[in-house]
Design a protein around this motif. Sequence first.
Motif, mmCIF file in Angstrom:
data_model
loop_
_atom_site.group_PDB
_atom_site.id
_atom_site.type_symbol
_atom_site.label_atom_id
_atom_site.label_comp_id
_atom_site.label_asym_id
_atom_site.label_seq_id
_atom_site.Cartn_x
_atom_site.Cartn_y
_atom_site.Cartn_z
ATOM 1 N N GLN A 119 41.359 56.661 36.443
ATOM 2 C CA GLN A 119 40.077 56.241 35.668
ATOM 3 C C GLN A 119 39.398 57.497 35.112
ATOM 4 O O GLN A 119 38.553 57.235 34.243
ATOM 5 C CB GLN A 119 39.354 55.150 36.217
ATOM 6 C CG GLN A 119 40.245 54.036 36.825
ATOM 7 C CD GLN A 119 41.130 53.271 35.838
ATOM 8 O OE1 GLN A 119 40.551 53.036 34.759
ATOM 9 N NE2 GLN A 119 42.342 53.178 36.164
ATOM 10 N N LEU A 175 43.203 45.755 44.462
ATOM 11 C CA LEU A 175 42.018 46.665 44.063
ATOM 12 C C LEU A 175 40.697 45.871 44.379
ATOM 13 O O LEU A 175 39.696 46.733 44.682
ATOM 14 C CB LEU A 175 42.194 47.005 42.585
ATOM 15 C CG LEU A 175 43.222 47.757 42.193
ATOM 16 C CD1 LEU A 175 43.467 47.900 40.663
ATOM 17 C CD2 LEU A 175 43.324 49.013 42.863
ATOM 18 N N HIS A 176 40.640 44.432 44.096
ATOM 19 C CA HIS A 176 39.348 44.059 44.488
ATOM 20 C C HIS A 176 39.128 43.487 45.658
ATOM 21 O O HIS A 176 38.090 43.097 46.321
ATOM 22 C CB HIS A 176 39.173 42.807 43.444
ATOM 23 C CG HIS A 176 38.993 43.264 42.046
ATOM 24 N ND1 HIS A 176 40.116 43.702 41.276
ATOM 25 C CD2 HIS A 176 37.894 43.546 41.065
ATOM 26 C CE1 HIS A 176 39.757 43.974 40.039
ATOM 27 N NE2 HIS A 176 38.367 44.055 39.931
ATOM 28 N N HIS A 178 39.590 40.533 46.947
ATOM 29 C CA HIS A 178 39.036 39.267 47.035
ATOM 30 C C HIS A 178 39.746 38.286 47.723
ATOM 31 O O HIS A 178 39.189 37.174 47.937
ATOM 32 C CB HIS A 178 38.251 38.640 45.763
ATOM 33 C CG HIS A 178 39.596 38.562 44.710
ATOM 34 N ND1 HIS A 178 39.949 39.681 43.858
ATOM 35 C CD2 HIS A 178 40.338 37.489 44.168
ATOM 36 C CE1 HIS A 178 41.069 39.183 43.187
ATOM 37 N NE2 HIS A 178 41.199 37.780 43.337
ATOM 38 N N VAL B 115 35.238 49.761 39.588
ATOM 39 C CA VAL B 115 36.483 49.323 40.289
ATOM 40 C C VAL B 115 37.153 50.595 40.893
ATOM 41 O O VAL B 115 37.502 50.377 42.325
ATOM 42 C CB VAL B 115 37.582 48.743 39.415
ATOM 43 C CG1 VAL B 115 38.704 48.379 40.170
ATOM 44 C CG2 VAL B 115 37.073 47.360 38.745
ATOM 45 N N TRP B 128 30.602 44.567 45.141
ATOM 46 C CA TRP B 128 31.336 44.352 44.099
ATOM 47 C C TRP B 128 31.943 42.940 44.187
ATOM 48 O O TRP B 128 31.735 42.069 43.486
ATOM 49 C CB TRP B 128 32.489 45.428 43.730
ATOM 50 C CG TRP B 128 33.219 45.064 42.224
ATOM 51 C CD1 TRP B 128 34.405 44.447 42.418
ATOM 52 C CD2 TRP B 128 33.016 45.282 41.093
ATOM 53 N NE1 TRP B 128 35.241 44.339 41.120
ATOM 54 C CE2 TRP B 128 33.919 44.815 40.317
ATOM 55 C CE3 TRP B 128 31.855 45.912 40.461
ATOM 56 C CZ2 TRP B 128 34.163 44.970 39.016
ATOM 57 C CZ3 TRP B 128 32.058 46.124 39.055
ATOM 58 C CH2 TRP B 128 33.153 45.595 38.517
ATOM 59 N N ARG B 129 32.514 42.704 45.172
ATOM 60 C CA ARG B 129 32.885 41.226 45.593
ATOM 61 C C ARG B 129 31.901 40.434 45.461
ATOM 62 O O ARG B 129 32.122 39.170 44.798
ATOM 63 C CB ARG B 129 33.895 41.332 46.691
ATOM 64 C CG ARG B 129 35.216 41.833 46.809
ATOM 65 C CD ARG B 129 35.935 41.431 48.171
ATOM 66 N NE ARG B 129 35.410 42.204 49.073
ATOM 67 C CZ ARG B 129 35.891 43.518 49.631
ATOM 68 N NH1 ARG B 129 36.445 44.093 48.891
ATOM 69 N NH2 ARG B 129 35.521 43.801 50.559
ATOM 70 N N VAL B 133 32.743 40.012 41.523
ATOM 71 C CA VAL B 133 33.773 39.056 41.412
ATOM 72 C C VAL B 133 33.316 37.528 41.733
ATOM 73 O O VAL B 133 33.568 36.474 41.350
ATOM 74 C CB VAL B 133 34.711 39.426 42.616
ATOM 75 C CG1 VAL B 133 35.971 38.695 42.733
ATOM 76 C CG2 VAL B 133 35.343 40.858 42.096
#
Lengths: 208, 208, 208, 208
Positions: A119, A175-176, A178, B115, B128-129, B133
């Motif tokens: 990125q 990546l997340h 969750h 991310v 972030w979650r 999210v």
Amino acid sequence: MTSPTIPGEIKRGRPRSEQVERAILRAAADILAERGLEAMTIEDVAARAGVGKTSIYRRWSTKGTLALDAFLLDFLQSQPLPDTGSLDGDLVAVLRAWVRTARETSMGRALTELVAQAQYDPDLAAAWRQRVVGPTRAQHRRVFERAISRGEIPTGSDVDVMMDLLFGPAYHRLLHGHAPLSDRFIRRVVAMVVAGAKAGAAVPTTSR
Amino acid sequence: MTSPTIPGEIKRGRPRSEQVERAILRAAADILAERGLEAMTIEDVAARAGVGKTSIYRRWSTKGTLALDAFLLDFLQSQPLPDTGSLDGDLVAVLRAWVRTARETSMGRALTELVAQAQYDPDLAAAWRQRVVGPTRAQHRRVFERAISRGEIPTGSDVDVMMDLLFGPAYHRLLHGHAPLSDRFIRRVVAMVVAGAKAGAAVPTTSR
Amino acid sequence: MTSPTIPGEIKRGRPRSEQVERAILRAAADILAERGLEAMTIEDVAARAGVGKTSIYRRWSTKGTLALDAFLLDFLQSQPLPDTGSLDGDLVAVLRAWVRTARETSMGRALTELVAQAQYDPDLAAAWRQRVVGPTRAQHRRVFERAISRGEIPTGSDVDVMMDLLFGPAYHRLLHGHAPLSDRFIRRVVAMVVAGAKAGAAVPTTSR
Amino acid sequence: MTSPTIPGEIKRGRPRSEQVERAILRAAADILAERGLEAMTIEDVAARAGVGKTSIYRRWSTKGTLALDAFLLDFLQSQPLPDTGSLDGDLVAVLRAWVRTARETSMGRALTELVAQAQYDPDLAAAWRQRVVGPTRAQHRRVFERAISRGEIPTGSDVDVMMDLLFGPAYHRLLHGHAPLSDRFIRRVVAMVVAGAKAGAAVPTTSR
DNA sequence: TCGTAACCGAGACGGTACGTCTGGTCTTTTT
DNA sequence: AAAAAGACCAGACGTACCGTCTCGGTTACGA
């Protein structure tokens, strides 16, 4: 790799040592597995490989592209091209192999960190597309094309979108973080993709 | 934010200046938009905000969480909760809004970089979650639940997997850049998800 | 020293630590005595002083000026202002002290190396003239002026030239090493200078 | 030069190219004049001479000795052996020639930098004494010996000390830069030396 | 005339130190 | 007690040269 070897060029001076190259990649791969990409330092790699820093900079312009080469030592051959006879079976096999690599081997960490690094680093992003995404997708494309030729899914199905529907959710969870990359998750993703494909939702001609 | 202000605590000494906080977030957001997260430095932010570094460290433990707060100034309100009457229409609206934000605003860059950063910084990953999210998915969940209550898709459909099928491919193309986030892409992804859902592929009871 | 402390300036922020300064000078002086100026490295000095490199660069712009400050910790007070009652006796005492310092103390090595370094570094050269040559010559000038007021040598004698005749030969032998800095050498140089001075050779009015 | 050519040795293999040697010395002399000894790099010299680094190291062990050879291409022949008929006249001529070389030619810079470098490099120091100091002093010694044989100064005068009294002050001003190498300075130094010599101050038998 | 030994230019090699930058902390004075 | 300022230690950055080495190729001698 950033080797500037032009094919028809006369070679002058001492040639670059392959042994040095291997030592660097090995050291990089080890550090990557042990401490991750962010903690990986060119100085460390050089020290561990018993090599001068210049010998690294001569070959790789950023630590991202070095890490990519180290990653690729093993990654591609860990991704199989299954042939179970059904699209459903092939896709489950493909996704399971990817999830296993991502979750159970030292390459998993490198995988997420390389995507992250790409990125920031356009060179790495381009190399990633060319050397990881390209080959992997070429292989998966064959799975879908076999299903088409078997008549399992309609001719004209948008294979690119279907591949994104297959791997997108997996990368998303990786990546997340969750939700888990469980085997149930794999089965449901595949079921959705196959059902959508069979319903002809990926065939552009129908109204779209 | 990592503000340690416990509600029932007696406040002593000079209270923290809200103006300082705003100046920091503004400076951070500007730098984020101009030069990206990697180039954003705590020292830069402090200098630009006319603030001491301590005043930043007092509030945020890492540059990731600071960037997250700067990002959230605008992000959530850019993601609508549409109600077009059909699942298909709602999903296209949701995905179009996300793609527009990612591609056409300065938040897009921050989105990918956050991310990315979350892969290295567990605190940021957790934040972030919880703060991106979580709220986003809660909102999208309502879209699917409305479709269920309308009878468009079967009761018992695995909404979590369907949301991953919707956003996974989009993040996938955003992060890897191997194919464009075109409107055709959006329509086909939605078509596949809706078709799969209507076919009952996301309902666990059926054999799986 | 390169301290940018302007007298009437308001001091803001954490002040520079004197302790850090002392530690740096001590470390530099030690390394200078042990291994000489060329082998003295900013990194070594920092490590030995237990200090970050920045704390050195903040204070001194080149290793020459740092070495000069380390050298001056002890040098000036090793050069006496004798008063034996005769020019001859004073000059021998002055020259003997200088030769002893140059040959028998750790400052000797630093002395030659600083003169050497000053050939490359104009900042050091200026500092050397101002902080070593200036004070030393001021002191020696007094010796000659006392001789004039005693009537030993003629009024109007060119003291500058006489000082060069005194120290020039000594530096010459020190730097080129073609002949020893023996006591006999000292006595003959002084005898020549005194004889020439008494003969009025340094008085410009006579014919020249 | 560090050529290890032993006279009675059988020469085998390709002989060293004189053209290479000349190219190196020319390149070194040019760089020396343009940017000085410190900025002169073996790599630079090699590149400029169109020569491999090995061809330099094969001939000279340090950059100091290389620079010395480049310096000596022109230096010695710029120092005359005058014969004006009087000691006074000869010494003024000698000193003026030296001062002109030091101040008005590109050799001046090299001169000070070589003396500087010799403080760190014992090989260079030895070569300097043998190849510069030696020949120069041998020449000047003749000037003094002629004055003795003419009866201008006493038999038994310490010529070594007198030469140091002549050149010491000049080097002193050149290296420290505390005062100019003016013509007046030259005349007064010579006057002092001649007066001292005539007064017999350099004759050891008198009491010393 | 042919081998062979030392030369040649080029450039890779392992190192060292450079001077800069940033991170996260600490220490001042000021508000 | 919080603020701005800026010094503090630590350590990686990418660069420049060091002096050595390894290539492919050249040159001149002597067997």
